[in-house]
Design an enzyme around this catalytic site. Structure first.
Site, PDB file in Angstrom:
ATOM      1  N   GLY A 120       0.832  -1.206   0.000  1.00 35.47           N
ATOM      2  CA  GLY A 120       0.000   0.000   0.000  1.00 35.47           C
ATOM      3  C   GLY A 120       0.858   1.243   0.000  1.00 35.47           C
TER       4      GLY A 120
ATOM      5  N   GLY B 196       1.927   4.667   2.010  1.00 38.62           N
ATOM      6  CA  GLY B 196       1.923   5.430   3.252  1.00 38.62           C
ATOM      7  C   GLY B 196       2.318   6.860   2.913  1.00 38.62           C
TER       8      GLY B 196
ATOM      9  N   PHE C  33       4.386   9.676   1.835  1.00 31.80           N
ATOM     10  CA  PHE C  33       5.576   9.774   0.976  1.00 31.80           C
ATOM     11  C   PHE C  33       5.823   8.587   0.061  1.00 31.80           C
ATOM     12  CE2 PHE C  33       7.170  12.249   4.741  1.00 31.80           C
ATOM     13  CZ  PHE C  33       6.953  13.482   4.161  1.00 31.80           C
TER      14      PHE C  33
ATOM     15  N   VAL D 185       4.712   0.961   0.244  1.00 33.93           N
ATOM     16  CA  VAL D 185       5.183  -0.051   1.195  1.00 33.93           C
ATOM     17  C   VAL D 185       5.134  -1.426   0.534  1.00 33.93           C
ATOM     18  CG1 VAL D 185       4.893  -1.040   3.496  1.00 33.93           C
ATOM     19  CG2 VAL D 185       4.260   1.338   3.083  1.00 33.93           C
TER      20      VAL D 185
ATOM     21  N   LYS E   7       9.360   0.417   3.261  1.00 35.09           N
ATOM     22  CA  LYS E   7       8.768   1.610   2.664  1.00 35.09           C
ATOM     23  C   LYS E   7       9.787   2.254   1.745  1.00 35.09           C
ATOM     24  CE  LYS E   7       6.134   4.650   5.144  1.00 35.09           C
ATOM     25  NZ  LYS E   7       5.904   5.863   5.958  1.00 35.09           N
TER      26      LYS E   7
ATOM     27  N   ASP F 120      -1.254  12.492  12.956  1.00 33.54           N
ATOM     28  CA  ASP F 120      -1.897  11.887  11.790  1.00 33.54           C
ATOM     29  C   ASP F 120      -2.567  10.584  12.188  1.00 33.54           C
ATOM     30  OD1 ASP F 120      -2.666  11.860   9.152  1.00 33.54           O
ATOM     31  OD2 ASP F 120      -0.875  10.786   8.467  1.00 33.54           O
TER      32      ASP F 120
HETATM   33  N1  ADE Z   1       1.650  -0.953   5.471  1.00 33.25           N
HETATM   34  C1  ADE Z   1       2.268   0.118   5.944  1.00 33.25           C
HETATM   35  N2  ADE Z   1       3.141  -0.222   6.903  1.00 33.25           N
HETATM   36  C2  ADE Z   1       3.031  -1.561   7.065  1.00 33.25           C
HETATM   37  C3  ADE Z   1       3.653  -2.493   7.919  1.00 33.25           C
HETATM   38  N3  ADE Z   1       4.551  -2.111   8.818  1.00 33.25           N
HETATM   39  N4  ADE Z   1       3.293  -3.780   7.820  1.00 33.25           N
HETATM   40  C4  ADE Z   1       2.379  -4.159   6.919  1.00 33.25           C
HETATM   41  N5  ADE Z   1       1.761  -3.314   6.086  1.00 33.25           N
HETATM   42  C5  ADE Z   1       2.087  -2.030   6.149  1.00 33.25           C
END
Ligand code: ADE
Length: 421
Positions: free
Chosen positions: A19, A21, A23, A26, A41, A131
């Site tokens: 997904g 996050g 900036f 991930v 990330k 946030d």
């Molecule tokens: N998405 C954003 N951070 C994550 C994380 N630490 N583990 C799994 N999905 C994520």
């Protein structure tokens, strides 16, 4: 697909995308040295080149590297290449809270306690998350008792106690009014109470299944909040229990000075639940209790708790004595007398909770020491006082498990009592 088809950076493999996050994107990744799964990330260095974002990122890194808490996503490593920066994070396989709806209050409280526990660490480090929203509250795994993990500190910033956070960031729908006003260039500053507002929004949403404040655009949000707060059905008893309504109504105050502060929130009955020794043990960071806290009758519990209460002041570890009294009384809270004595002890324990270590083995040792001390009174003591000391020592020993040395000690004390008759 074999691992060789994945992108590799240093000794990390970047597998499927999880997904986006703040900036960056991930990925589910793997540490090839240890074979552990990580969330990685990836942040475009071009994005980071903007001075403000670069600053925000280095803040995120600095903050996360220094945090070590079971309810906060751990940052294991940080890498920079020419085009990208990489954060190697603890992997949470349970998804986030944004998909969850209509949780029971009991379930919500379990999550809430963990969120509060993580916020406490942020608080101690002068950090406002800013946030907080369901999407960046992750679950450690898919099991029913998965742990909460606070993530995405991209927008968090260390603030000194005196200089309040002056910049504004965050996702509008969970944003506290003072943060919104700041965005609208009104000169209000905000404190950790901004995070408390977001906590209120999250609790509301988990239980009610809908966000408390919905607005199509940023400009509408503050008027929406004001209208909703004036709506008599906003915190309806149809959806929320009395303690929950009280909790939320103390959070949803537009003026942050009127809003419940962090300490008060931690002690709110909605979080603590029915009088119970559990929360204070959680607060104290200790998981388990001694096995010798079982007691047969209410009368015993009252008797021993009275002795403990009176002796507490004379020990360097009063917290343990008050807590022991609470543990003894806890099974009898339906009884009004027990409940009120429980409360007195609980309040005292809370008052001095940081002054000692809560460990049941320490407690057992202290009770033994205290009992022995009571029996070793000097020779000039009046006989009736000595007998009272013996009685108190026996009462104390009754609160411990019937191990052979305690039984022998009790028999010895009884023999002494007989000699003084
Ligand atoms: N998405 C954003 N951070 C994550 C994380 N630490 N583990 C799994 N999905 C994520």
């Amino acid at each position: 697909m074999g691992d060789r088809n994945y992108k590799q950076v240093s000794h990390y493999l970047l597998k499927e995308e999880l997904g986006n996050g703040t900036f960056g994107t991930v990925y589910r990744g793997k540490d090839l040295n240890t074979n552990e799964i990580r969330a990685i990330k990836m942040i475009s260095a071009q994005n980071v080149l903007k001075p403000q974002e670069k600053k925000a990122l280095s803040r995120e890194i600095q903050i996360m590297r220094n945090l070590d808490h079971e309810n906060i996503v751990k940052l294991y490593d940080y890498l920079e290449t020419r085009n990208y920066n990489y954060l190697v994070l603890e992997y949470c396989s349970g998804g986030d809270l944004s998909g969850l709806r209509d949780l029971s209050e009991e379930h919500t409280i379990i999550y809430l306690r963990q969120i509060v526990s993580a916020l406490k660490v942020l608080q101690a480090n002068n950090i406002i998350h800013r946030d907080l929203k369901p999407a960046n509250i992750l679950l450690s795994d898919k099991s029913p008792d998965a742990k909460i993990k606070l993530a995405d500190f991209g927008l968090a910033r260390q603030i000194s106690a005196n200089s309040l956070a002056k910049s504004y960031v965050g996702t509008p729908l969970y944003m506290a009014p003072e943060v919104i006003k700041l965005r609208e260039n009104q000169s209000e500053r905000y404190t950790e109470r901004a995070d408390i507002w977001s906590v209120g929004c999250i609790v509301y949403e988990l239980i009610r299944g809908a966000r408390p404040f919905e607005a199509k655009n940023f400009g509408d949000l503050l008027p929406v909040i004001k209208t909703r707060l004036n709506d008599p059905d906003f915190l309806s008893s149809q959806y929320f229990s009395e303690p929950c309504i009280d909790f939320l109504s103390k959070i949803f105050k537009i003026n942050p000075k009127e809003r419940m502060d962090f300490e008060t929130m931690c002690d709110h009955p909605f979080i603590l639940g029915r009088p119970s020794i559990k929360p204070i043990i959680d607060l104290h960071g200790i998981q388990c209790m001694s096995e010798d806290f079982e007691l047969s009758t209410k009368e015993d519990a009252l008797d021993i708790s009275e002795v403990l209460f009176n002796l507490a002041k004379d020990t360097p570890h009063p917290f343990l004595f008050y807590m022991k009294a609470c543990t003894l009384l806890e099974p009898y809270l339906e009884d009004q007398v027990c409940a009120s004595i429980f409360k007195v002890n609980f309040d005292e324990a809370k008052r001095c909770k940081n002054k000692t270590d809560w460990e049941s083995s320490t407690m057992t040792r202290l009770i033994l020491e205290m009992a022995v001390k009571l029996c070793r009174s000097d020779e000039n003591i009046a006989s009736h006082l000595l007998k009272e000391n013996y009685r108190q020592a026996l009462t104390l020993l009754n609160s411990l498990g019937p191990s052979s040395h305690i039984i022998r000690l009790k028999e010895a004390i009884k023999r002494q009592m007989d000699m003084h008759n």
